[in-house]
Design a protein around this motif. Structure first.
Motif, short mmCIF file in Angstrom:
data_model
loop_
_atom_site.label_atom_id
_atom_site.label_comp_id
_atom_site.label_asym_id
_atom_site.label_seq_id
_atom_site.Cartn_x
_atom_site.Cartn_y
_atom_site.Cartn_z
N ASN A 177 0.86 -1.19 0.00
CA ASN A 177 0.00 0.00 0.00
C ASN A 177 0.90 1.24 0.00
OD1 ASN A 177 -1.66 2.19 0.70
ND2 ASN A 177 -3.09 0.84 1.78
N PRO A 178 0.91 2.02 -1.08
CA PRO A 178 1.82 3.17 -1.15
C PRO A 178 1.49 4.28 -0.16
CG PRO A 178 0.31 3.17 -3.01
CD PRO A 178 0.08 1.88 -2.28
N ASN A 179 0.31 4.20 0.45
CA ASN A 179 -0.09 5.21 1.43
C ASN A 179 0.38 4.88 2.84
OD1 ASN A 179 -2.90 4.96 -0.53
ND2 ASN A 179 -1.76 6.87 -0.45
N VAL A 180 1.02 3.72 2.99
CA VAL A 180 1.47 3.31 4.33
C VAL A 180 2.93 2.86 4.26
CG1 VAL A 180 1.02 1.84 6.33
CG2 VAL A 180 -0.87 2.44 4.80
N LEU A 181 3.78 3.49 5.08
CA LEU A 181 5.16 3.02 5.27
C LEU A 181 5.17 2.17 6.53
CD1 LEU A 181 8.31 3.22 4.77
CD2 LEU A 181 8.26 5.18 6.34
N PHE A 182 5.75 0.98 6.46
CA PHE A 182 5.83 0.11 7.64
C PHE A 182 7.29 -0.14 8.00
CE2 PHE A 182 5.48 -4.38 9.49
CZ PHE A 182 5.15 -3.91 10.76
N CYS A 183 7.66 0.22 9.22
CA CYS A 183 9.02 -0.01 9.74
C CYS A 183 8.92 -0.97 10.92
CB CYS A 183 9.66 1.27 10.24
SG CYS A 183 9.81 2.60 9.03
N SER A 184 9.66 -2.07 10.85
CA SER A 184 9.59 -3.07 11.91
C SER A 184 11.00 -3.45 12.36
CB SER A 184 8.85 -4.32 11.37
OG SER A 184 8.75 -5.34 12.33
N SER A 185 11.20 -3.63 13.66
CA SER A 185 12.45 -4.20 14.16
C SER A 185 12.07 -5.43 14.98
CB SER A 185 13.21 -3.20 15.03
OG SER A 185 12.46 -2.86 16.18
#
Ligand SMILES: [Zn+2]
Length: 307
Positions: A177-185
Motif C-alpha cells: 500500500n503506497p499510502n502506508v510506510l511500515f518499519c519493523s524491528s
C-alpha cells in the motif's frame, strides 16, 4: 499536551488459558505503573468502542472476519492455532481493541487530543489478512492506519513496530500500500520466522540478532528507520508498542532496558513533531514480563505526555 488512554474492561476478560503469557494482568501492570508515577490522572480516559466491521474489512477479507465472528464460543475456549484461542469475551475484546485504534485515530487527527495510547488486548500485529496467529485476532493498527488513509484522506501514514516479534500481520496487510510506510524491528530468527525484503519508501525491516542490547538497537534504528521516516514525511505516526524486547522478557532474547523505550518514543515524537504536528497513535502489542512491561509502557506514555 493531552494524551488519551483508551481502554475497556472487556479487554481483561479475554483469557486464552490460565497460564497463557498474554494475560489480563498485563493491563493491570501498566495501569499500576501509570498510577505509581502519578501519570494516570493526567491522562484523558476514553472507553474503547466495539469496532464497526466496515473498518475491519479494510485489513481482512470478509470471510476471515465472518470466521472469527462465528468461532466465538458462548462458553469455554476454542483454539484458532496452538498459541491463539478465544473465550466468550474474546470477540468483544478484539473488537474493542480495534475500535480503540479507530477512535484514537479520529481523536488525534481531529486535534481533540495530541496523542493516544491504546492499552488494549488481544494484540493485533501478527493477524494476517486471512490468518489469526501469535495471540492476535484482528490487525488493529493496520485497520487504524487504513482508516486514516481511506476515511480521513491521508496520503502518507507510517506504522512503526518495535515489538520483539516481527509484525508479519501488519506487513501482510500494508506491504504493497503506497499510502502506508511500515518499519519493523525484531529478533530474527524468532517467531514468526519470516519477513519480506525491505522496499524503499514502503517497507523497512530491521532483523536483530538474539542478545542485541541498547547501543546496537539504537544504532540499527537510527540507520534504517529514521532516514526512511524523514524521506516519507508521514501525516500521522502509528506505533505498534510491544515491550517484549526488554531484557527481562521471557519470550525473547533481546536486551533492551526501560530507557530504550523512552528513547525510541522521544525519537518518534521528534519525527512526528517535524512532519505531522506530533500526531501519534500508539497501540499495545506484546510484553510479558509484567514488571518490565509496566515500567516500559509507563516510560513510553510519559514521553508521549511530555511531562
Ligand atoms: Zn511480541
Amino acid at each position: 499536551m493531552t494524551t488519551a488512554l483508551i481502554m475497556h474492561d472487556t479487554c481483561a476478560r479475554h483469557v486464552m488459558s490460565p497460564s497463557h503469557p498474554e494475560s489480563p494482568q498485563r493491563l493491570a501492570a501498566i495501569t499500576d505503573q501509570l498510577k505509581e508515577r502519578h501519570l494516570f490522572d493526567l491522562l484523558s480516559h476514553i472507553e474503547a468502542p466495539e469496532v464497526d466491521y466496515a473498518h475491519l474489512v479494510r485489513a481482512h477479507n470478509n470471510e476471515y472476519v465472518d470466521t472469527i465472528r462465528s468461532s466465538s464460543p458462548s462458553e469455554g475456549t476454542i483454539h484458532l492455532d496452538a498459541d491463539t484461542a478465544m473465550n466468550a469475551w474474546s470477540l468483544e475484546a478484539s473488537r474493542r481493541a480495534a475500535g480503540a485504534g479507530i477512535l484514537a485515530t479520529e481523536q488525534v487527527a481531529s486535534g481533540k487530543v495530541n496523542s493516544a495510547f491504546c492499552a488494549v488486548r488481544p494484540p493485533g500485529h501478527h493477524a494476517e489478512r486471512q490468518t489469526a496467529m501469535g495471540f492476535c485476532l484482528f490487525g488493529s493498527i493496520a485497520a487504524a492506519a487504513l482508516y486514516a488513509v481511506e476515511e480521513l484522506g491521508m496520503k502518507r501514514v507510517a506504522i512503526v513496530d518495535f515489538d520483539v516479534h516481527h509484525g508479519n500481520g501488519t506487513e501482510d496487510i500494508v506491504h504493497d500500500n503506497p499510502n502506508v510506510l511500515f518499519c519493523s524491528s525484531f529478533q530474527h530468527p524468532h517467531f514468526p520466522g519470516y519477513y519480506r525484503p525491505s522496499v524503499e519508501g514502503q517497507l523497512v525491516n530491521v532483523p536483530l540478532d538474539a542478545g542485541t542490547g541498547s547501543a546496537q538497537f539504537r544504532e540499527a534504528i537510527e540507520a534504517k528507520w529514521f532516514p526512511a521516516l524523514e524521506a516519507y514525511q508521514p501525516e500521522m505516526l502509528f506505533i505498534s508498542a510491544g515491550f517484549d524486547a526488554h531484557r527481562e522478557d521471557p519470550l525473547a532474547s533481546l536486551a533492551l532496558t526501560d530507557q530504550d523505550f523512552a528513547w525510541i518514543t522521544e525519537r518518534l515524537m521528534d519525527t512526528a513533531d517535524r512532519h505531522c504536528e506530533g500526531r501519534i497513535v500508539s497501540m499495545l502489542e506484546g510484553g510479558y514480563a509484567l514488571s518490565a512491561l509496566g515500567r516500559s509502557a509507563a516510560e513510553h506514555v510519559k514521553v508521549l505526555m511530555q511531562v
